[in-house]
Every structure is written in C-alpha cells, then in structure tokens.
Scaffold this motif. Structure first.
Motif, short mmCIF file in Angstrom:
data_model
loop_
_atom_site.label_atom_id
_atom_site.label_comp_id
_atom_site.label_asym_id
_atom_site.label_seq_id
_atom_site.Cartn_x
_atom_site.Cartn_y
_atom_site.Cartn_z
N VAL A 106 -52.28 9.63 1.51
CA VAL A 106 -53.05 8.67 0.44
C VAL A 106 -53.41 7.80 1.04
N ILE A 107 -54.82 7.42 0.95
CA ILE A 107 -55.56 6.49 1.64
C ILE A 107 -56.39 5.52 0.92
N GLY A 108 -56.39 4.27 0.91
CA GLY A 108 -57.18 3.18 0.20
C GLY A 108 -57.80 2.66 1.10
N GLU A 128 -59.88 -1.11 2.49
CA GLU A 128 -60.32 -2.41 1.99
C GLU A 128 -61.28 -2.79 2.82
N VAL A 133 -62.73 -3.15 -2.47
CA VAL A 133 -61.51 -2.53 -2.29
C VAL A 133 -61.62 -1.26 -2.94
N GLY A 134 -61.11 -0.18 -2.45
CA GLY A 134 -61.13 1.18 -2.85
C GLY A 134 -59.65 1.59 -3.28
N GLU A 135 -59.93 2.49 -4.27
CA GLU A 135 -58.51 3.05 -5.03
C GLU A 135 -58.21 3.90 -4.13
N PRO A 136 -56.68 4.25 -4.08
CA PRO A 136 -56.17 5.22 -3.02
C PRO A 136 -56.39 6.49 -3.51
N VAL A 181 -52.31 3.31 4.31
CA VAL A 181 -51.97 4.66 4.18
C VAL A 181 -50.52 5.09 3.96
N GLY A 217 -46.30 6.92 -2.11
CA GLY A 217 -45.20 6.60 -1.10
C GLY A 217 -45.66 5.12 -0.72
N LYS A 274 -46.99 2.43 1.26
CA LYS A 274 -47.93 2.22 2.41
C LYS A 274 -47.93 1.24 3.53
N LYS A 316 -45.36 -6.95 5.35
CA LYS A 316 -46.29 -7.32 4.07
C LYS A 316 -46.18 -8.78 3.54
#
Ligand code: ADP
Ligand code: MG
Ligand code: ZN
Length: 491
Positions: free
Chosen positions: A6-8, A10, A158-161, A201, A212, A214, A267
């Motif tokens: 799963v990737i999003g 920015e 910002v993109g959605e995952p 990621v 999961g 990220k 983070k």
C-alpha cells in the motif's frame, strides 16, 4: 502468504509565482547569490507580518480543479511548530484543518484499465532555508545557511494510500508533474528541487482490509529513486514480517549509493507539531465566481489532449501518450501539423509521419541535450518541411535523420540543409538502374541463390545497390527494380 503493498505519496511542488509566499522577495532563488533575496519577513525578524500571495492561492485552486478536487469556500493557515535551523521562525506557516483543495483524484493504469487514485488535499505552505553541511580542515563540522529559499511558495499534494506498486507510484508522479506543467503552476523539476516526493509504504496480507504500519521514505531526488526505494521498502517489510518481526512507524531516507532505505527518526505525530490557527493571517474566502473564472481559463489537460490526438488525428494511444507527456512537445506537434491544411486520411497520414519523427529522432536529440523542444532550434515549420521532403521521397529516412540533426544543431531549414549537404534521394528509375545492374553483375552468387529459391538474397542485393549509390537510391524503388530484374532472369 501473499502480501499487498500500500503506497501513498506526498508531493511538494514549488509554485511559479513572482514573489515569495508572504513577502515581496523574488521567489526565483536558483541563480541568486546566497542570502540576497531576503527581507525582514522571510528572515523572521521580530515584529514583521506576513501577507498572503494571491497568485499562490490561485495556483492551488487551479491544481485542485485539474485534480478533480472540491475547492474550499473558506481556507485558513496554521502554524506548524518544530525546531530545525532551516526554519527561520521556529514554525512553518502551512494549512492543517482547511486546505484550499481537497477530495480529488487522478488515474493510473492497473490491469489495463484506468484506476482512480484519490488525492486527499492540496494545500499551501512555505519552503525553508537551505543548509549545506561541511567539515573544516580540522574535521570540525559546520553548516552554511542560505535563506533565499525560505518563504518560497510550496504546494503539498497529499495522495490517498491507493497505489499498489512502485510502477503505479511512478505513473502517479509522472501524471501529476505533467498536469502541474500544463497548467503552468510549477516547473516541477526534480533535480532543481522544485518537485519533491515522500513515499509512504506499508504491506498487508492480501485480502486484508486494514492497513499495515507505514514507513515514510524521504530524500529522493529522481523518479528512479522514488521507484527503487518503494520496491526496496516493500521487500524489506515483507522479509521483516515473514521472519516474525514488526514494522516500526518511522521516517527512513533513501541512500542512493547503497540503494537501501535507512532509518532516520521515529515518526512524529500531528500533536508534536502543536498546530494552531495562524493569528497573523486572516482566513481566505474563495468565492465561487473566482473558482469559475479560473475554471474558464484552464488549459486542456494531458488526458483530454491524448484522447483528442487519438480521435482527431487517428494516432495510436502509444504515439499520443508520448506526444502529450510534455506540453511543449504536444504544442510543437500541433503547430507543425497546422502548417498545412489537410483533412481526413491525408491529415491522419501526416500526423502519423510527424509523430514518428517527433517521438523517435527528435526525442532522442532532445534527450541527449536535456532540453525541451521549445528551447531547441527546431521550429514547427521546419519540422513540417522535413516531413514534406520525406513524404515526397526527396530524401531517404536515413538522410532525414541527418537533416534533422543538422537542423537541431544549426536551426537551418531542412531545404537549406539538403542543398548544402548535397543530399537527395534518387527516385527516378533511370538514375537508379545503373547501380542495380552493377550490383547484379558484381554478385553472381547472390543472384544464383535467389534463383535457387533463397528469397532473402534480395535484401543483400538491396544493400549492395544502396552502397553503390552511396545511400542515395530510394530503397523502395531499388527493391522493385531488383525484383523485376531477378524475376526476368528466372523465366
Ligand atoms: P501522517 O499523519 O503520518 O502524515 P497521513 O494519514 O496524513 O499520515 O498520510 C500521509 C500519507 O501517507 C498519505 O499520502 C497517505 O496516503 C499515506 N498513508 C497513510 N496510511 C498509509 C499506509 N498504511 N500505508 C501507506 N501509505 C499510507
Ligand atoms: Mg504527513
Ligand atoms: Zn522576504
């Protein structure tokens, strides 16, 4: 067990405004000496007040429109506090609660169909100063600071995952960059730092509906490093989980030389930033008239243009996709096509020849010198004339490449180049015939082979004729003449 990545993304893009986000200093800092494009506001002197750059707000609205976003009626700036020496005020003015644009999408290809990928938001903030870390002769570390970049308008998208592979992530970035360039809000150059990407990621068991943990990967300065770091990170996380480990929520950096991601820090969470509404700035009210005025001024976007190139000129999706990727190339192609007023089949045929030349030879020359077609010496009119010469078979395709290269280097018209170089193709049978006869006489074995049924011998003979004619004979004509002669011998 099968894993699903799963990737999003920015993405930060510097905006092409004349002045900075909150002061009148020039926003273009790339060629200025360090610390020359600064003022009390972007130096964060006490007692100064920021003023919102209207053009920057417009650019984020335009980006929102291009990305199918809703545009806020009321948007507001917030303070994001953190301490790092590149942040002059000790806080960054950004947008937290109410971004200008939100809830949009763009598409990437998945299993042969266009799949929507959500765009969470596009908001405005300010860039920070630049630090250059060095060591002196005694090995003592120090940093040089250049404040020119501080306060340059920065848009964060910002993109959605919703992305699932490194290839999809690259396509998303490519499309976003292309859109920003089409609407003229950013140069979106990764190597200049005006287009930067952080990749988030995670992996999860295939079929699971929960995400999961990220990891955010930073410090990437090329499309390739974004792609490769995502692949690396997917792999690392799967191996970690399969060996019974746990993914830590953290920020990692991409080490380009070793091609690995490296842990940088755990983070931080939103409340670490102590966001608060920026008290020095009023909220921005965005009237619907303003939005519709901007909508009316929006240029044709890449996807729409690609479809039009296919339907209007009969180009393949592949050719059209290559042409529209950069706006300057698409403009160049259409300008060249419009120098003659063709219709129907003739237009389609011309479009195809032109697309071939632009996508292969011209693209190669542009790539080599790292420039866009608008910066090159080749004009649309010259390109159209070159296609004329090729279509009329005045010159061969090999000669065409030579002519284009000369046009590229000197800016001369193709007719001038053809004359100066004494190029031109022999398209007259009587002019080509002597070379054909010479080739037949000089290569009895090949003739023999052909007569014994080895049809490929013709190819060899064509090559010989071309050699004898010093590349000037029209290959199609040579082929015809040779076949005629050989068949005559057969009977
Ligand atoms: P944060 O609070 O850490 O900044 P956000 O929810 O704001 O997290 O998301 C930041 C980026 O991370 C977005 O681009 C989003 O698509 C992406 N993202 C969020 N959750 C995940 C996840 N589980 N896996 C991959 N990307 C994610
Ligand atoms: Mg974030
Ligand atoms: Zn300033």
């Amino acid at each position: 067990m099968e894993w699903e990545p799963v990737i999003g993304l920015e993405v930060h893009a510097q905006l092409l405004t004349k002045s900075k986000m909150f002061c009148t200093c020039p926003a273009d800092y790339q060629d200025s000496s360090p610390n020359t494009t600064v003022c009390p506001v972007c130096l964060a002197m006490p007692g100064v007040l920021p003023v919102i750059n209207q053009q920057a707000v417009e650019f984020v609205i335009m980006t929102g429109l291009a990305l199918n976003c809703s545009i806020a009626e009321r948007s507001q700036f917030d303070r994001k506090s953190y301490s790092y020496p590149d942040l002059m005020k000790g806080y960054q003015i950004t947008q937290f609660e109410s971004p200008i644009s939100y809830d949009g999408w763009l598409t990437v290809e998945r299993d042969g169909v266009q799949q929507k990928v959500g765009v969470t938001r596009a908001h405005l903030e300010e860039d920070v100063a630049k630090l250059q870390h060095s060591r002196d002769g005694a090995g003592e570390g120090y940093a040089l600071m250049d404040v020119n970049r501080a306060g340059v308008p920065l848009m964060e998208v910002v993109g959605e995952p919703d992305l699932r592979t490194a290839d999809e992530a690259r396509e998303y970035m490519t499309k976003l960059r292309s859109i920003l360039r089409y609407i003229g809000v950013s140069t979106a150059d990764m190597d200049q730092g005006s287009f930067r990407c952080d990749a988030n990621v995670s992996v999860r068991p295939k079929g699971s509906t929960e995400y999961g943990t990220k990891v955010e990967v930073k410090n990437m300065n090329s499309f390739r490093s974004v792609h490769d770091s995502i692949e690396y990170e997917i792999d690392r996380q799967i191996k970690l989980l399969e060996s019974g480990g746990r993914v830590e929520q953290e920020t990692r950096g991409w080490d380009e030389n070793r091609e690995v991601t490296v842990s940088q820090r755990s983070k931080e969470y939103a409340n670490d930033y102590r966001y608060l509404p920026e008290p020095d700035l009023p909220p921005v009210f965005i009237s619907r008239e303003w939005v519709s005025d901007l909508q009316a001024k929006m240029p044709e976007l890449p996807d729409v243009r690609r479809e039009r190139f296919q339907s209007e000129y009969g180009l393949s999706e592949y050719d059209a996709s290559l042409l529209i990727a950069a706006k300057s190339t698409a403009d160049f192609f259409e300008d060249a096509l419009k120098t003659s007023s063709l219709e129907g089949d003739a237009l389609g045929k011309r479009a195809k020849s032109l697309a071939n030349l632009v996508n292969s030879e011209l693209a190669r020359l542009l790539n080599q010198s790292g420039i866009e077609v608008s910066e090159s010496k080749v004009a649309p009119k010259g390109m159209a004339e070159l296609v004329d010469l090729l279509d009329a078979r005045t010159i061969s395709s090999t000669q065409g490449k030579e002519v284009l290269e000369e046009m590229f280097n000197t800016g001369d018209s193709p007719v001038k180049v053809v004359e100066a170089k004494g190029l031109s193709q022999l398209t007259d049978s009587s002019a080509v015939m002597p070379a054909v006869e010479e080739a037949l006489a000089g290569n009895p074995q090949a003739v023999e082979d052909f007569l014994n049924g080895k049809e490929t011998a013709v190819k060899f003979l064509v090559g010989q004729v071309m050699k004898i004619s010093k590349g000037k004979a029209d290959p199609a004509l040579v082929n015809t003449l040779l076949e005629e002669q050989l068949l005559a011998k057969k009977s």
